[in-house]
Scaffold this motif. Structure first.
Motif, PDB file in Angstrom:
ATOM      1  N   UNK A   7      47.982  46.340  27.451  1.00 43.99           N
ATOM      2  CA  UNK A   7      48.465  45.350  28.430  1.00 43.99           C
ATOM      3  C   UNK A   7      48.146  45.852  29.838  1.00 43.99           C
ATOM      4  N   UNK A   8      48.433  47.125  30.092  1.00 41.00           N
ATOM      5  CA  UNK A   8      48.173  47.725  31.398  1.00 41.00           C
ATOM      6  C   UNK A   8      46.686  47.623  31.763  1.00 41.00           C
ATOM      7  N   UNK A   9      45.815  47.933  30.814  1.00 38.02           N
ATOM      8  CA  UNK A   9      44.373  47.865  31.065  1.00 38.02           C
ATOM      9  C   UNK A   9      43.931  46.444  31.370  1.00 38.02           C
ATOM     10  N   UNK A  10      44.493  45.467  30.657  1.00 32.27           N
ATOM     11  CA  UNK A  10      44.137  44.068  30.909  1.00 32.27           C
ATOM     12  C   UNK A  10      44.619  43.601  32.286  1.00 32.27           C
ATOM     13  N   UNK A  11      45.787  44.083  32.699  1.00 36.99           N
ATOM     14  CA  UNK A  11      46.285  43.758  34.044  1.00 36.99           C
ATOM     15  C   UNK A  11      45.319  44.314  35.091  1.00 36.99           C
ATOM     16  N   UNK A  12      44.893  45.563  34.897  1.00 37.08           N
ATOM     17  CA  UNK A  12      43.937  46.148  35.843  1.00 37.08           C
ATOM     18  C   UNK A  12      42.608  45.404  35.842  1.00 37.08           C
ATOM     19  N   UNK A  13      42.211  44.870  34.706  1.00 36.04           N
ATOM     20  CA  UNK A  13      40.977  44.075  34.642  1.00 36.04           C
ATOM     21  C   UNK A  13      41.122  42.808  35.477  1.00 36.04           C
ATOM     22  N   UNK A  14      42.285  42.151  35.377  1.00 34.89           N
ATOM     23  CA  UNK A  14      42.545  40.944  36.182  1.00 34.89           C
ATOM     24  C   UNK A  14      42.546  41.288  37.672  1.00 34.89           C
ATOM     25  N   UNK A  15      43.109  42.420  38.012  1.00 36.11           N
ATOM     26  CA  UNK A  15      43.150  42.854  39.413  1.00 36.11           C
ATOM     27  C   UNK A  15      41.731  43.132  39.923  1.00 36.11           C
ATOM     28  N   UNK A  17      38.916  41.862  38.923  1.00 36.61           N
ATOM     29  CA  UNK A  17      38.189  40.594  39.104  1.00 36.61           C
ATOM     30  C   UNK A  17      38.432  40.017  40.485  1.00 36.61           C
ATOM     31  N   UNK A  18      39.592  40.310  41.038  1.00 33.57           N
ATOM     32  CA  UNK A  18      39.985  39.736  42.330  1.00 33.57           C
ATOM     33  C   UNK A  18      39.843  40.732  43.481  1.00 33.57           C
ATOM     34  N   UNK A  19      39.187  41.851  43.217  1.00 26.21           N
ATOM     35  CA  UNK A  19      38.943  42.842  44.268  1.00 26.21           C
ATOM     36  C   UNK A  19      40.163  43.672  44.640  1.00 26.21           C
ATOM     37  N   UNK A  20      41.165  43.712  43.775  1.00 25.29           N
ATOM     38  CA  UNK A  20      42.376  44.493  44.052  1.00 25.29           C
ATOM     39  C   UNK A  20      42.254  45.891  43.460  1.00 25.29           C
ATOM     40  N   UNK A  21      42.993  46.831  44.038  1.00 25.28           N
ATOM     41  CA  UNK A  21      42.933  48.210  43.550  1.00 25.28           C
ATOM     42  C   UNK A  21      43.586  48.366  42.170  1.00 25.28           C
ATOM     43  N   UNK A  22      43.165  49.406  41.493  1.00 27.37           N
ATOM     44  CA  UNK A  22      43.641  49.781  40.168  1.00 27.37           C
ATOM     45  C   UNK A  22      45.096  50.259  40.265  1.00 27.37           C
ATOM     46  N   UNK A  23      45.936  49.877  39.301  1.00 27.90           N
ATOM     47  CA  UNK A  23      47.312  50.385  39.244  1.00 27.90           C
ATOM     48  C   UNK A  23      47.348  51.644  38.394  1.00 27.90           C
ATOM     49  N   UNK A  85      51.891  36.470  40.665  1.00 24.42           N
ATOM     50  CA  UNK A  85      51.931  37.061  42.003  1.00 24.42           C
ATOM     51  C   UNK A  85      52.296  38.538  41.943  1.00 24.42           C
ATOM     52  N   UNK A  86      53.226  38.889  41.066  1.00 25.20           N
ATOM     53  CA  UNK A  86      53.581  40.305  40.900  1.00 25.20           C
ATOM     54  C   UNK A  86      52.404  41.097  40.347  1.00 25.20           C
ATOM     55  N   UNK A  87      51.745  40.574  39.297  1.00 22.74           N
ATOM     56  CA  UNK A  87      50.613  41.276  38.692  1.00 22.74           C
ATOM     57  C   UNK A  87      49.499  41.518  39.712  1.00 22.74           C
ATOM     58  N   UNK A  88      49.324  40.568  40.615  1.00 22.70           N
ATOM     59  CA  UNK A  88      48.224  40.640  41.573  1.00 22.70           C
ATOM     60  C   UNK A  88      48.669  41.076  42.966  1.00 22.70           C
ATOM     61  N   UNK A  89      49.847  41.632  43.077  1.00 24.14           N
ATOM     62  CA  UNK A  89      50.347  42.062  44.382  1.00 24.14           C
ATOM     63  C   UNK A  89      49.534  43.241  44.912  1.00 24.14           C
ATOM     64  N   UNK A  90      48.992  43.118  46.121  1.00 26.21           N
ATOM     65  CA  UNK A  90      48.247  44.242  46.694  1.00 26.21           C
ATOM     66  C   UNK A  90      49.165  45.408  47.056  1.00 26.21           C
ATOM     67  N   UNK A  91      50.471  45.168  47.114  1.00 27.92           N
ATOM     68  CA  UNK A  91      51.428  46.229  47.435  1.00 27.92           C
ATOM     69  C   UNK A  91      51.719  47.141  46.250  1.00 27.92           C
TER      70      UNK A  91
END
Length: 140
Positions: A7-15, A17-23, A85-91
């Motif tokens: 699940x964590x890896x898939x969240x990072x994949x979604x991030x 795709x949108x140019x967000x940093x890795x969690x 929004x939480x999954x893709x939060x840049x914060x």
């Protein structure tokens, strides 16, 4: 734990795709998420924790026995309740996932933190180690 990390890896994949940093995967947050998923399975419903106030948050999900990592992330990404929004939060800087299967149901909790860590910066590992060594030296 294997499902949780997927699940964590898939969240990072979604991030990504949108140019967000890795969690960063955080064992402490994964433990908190697992405890919350376990509590939800015990009371047979989704219950948000108050632990994450002011330093992050959590997403919860409930599905059937075969609720797989892709379905979990898809559920959150299509949610109208702020999960996306939480999954893709840049914060967000680090996160952990907990998954509990109980009575033909799957309870999932995703805990994230927005507290600053040196790991959340995008700097090469060698420079990070140098900074950490210097900080250790200063704290003696």
């Amino acid at each position: 734990m294997q499902t949780a990390y997927k699940v964590h890896k898939l969240i990072n994949r979604e991030r990504k795709k949108r140019g967000l940093h890795h969690l960063q995967w955080d064992r402490r947050l994964a433990k908190l998420a697992f405890r919350q998923a376990k509590y939800c399975s015990k009371v047979h419903r989704l219950v948000h924790s108050k632990r994450y106030a002011f330093q992050g948050g959590e997403n919860l999900a409930l599905g059937g026995r075969h609720f797989n990592p892709k379905a979990i992330v898809t559920c959150w990404m299509h949610s109208k309740a702020g999960h996306r929004e939480y999954l893709l939060s840049p914060r967000a800087t680090k996160a952990g996932v907990g998954v509990v299967k109980s009575r033909k149901k799957t309870y999932v909790a995703w805990a994230f933190s927005d507290e600053f860590t040196i790991e959340s910066l995008h700097i090469p590992r060698k420079i990070r180690k140098l900074i950490q060594g210097f900080a250790t030296f200063l704290n003696r």
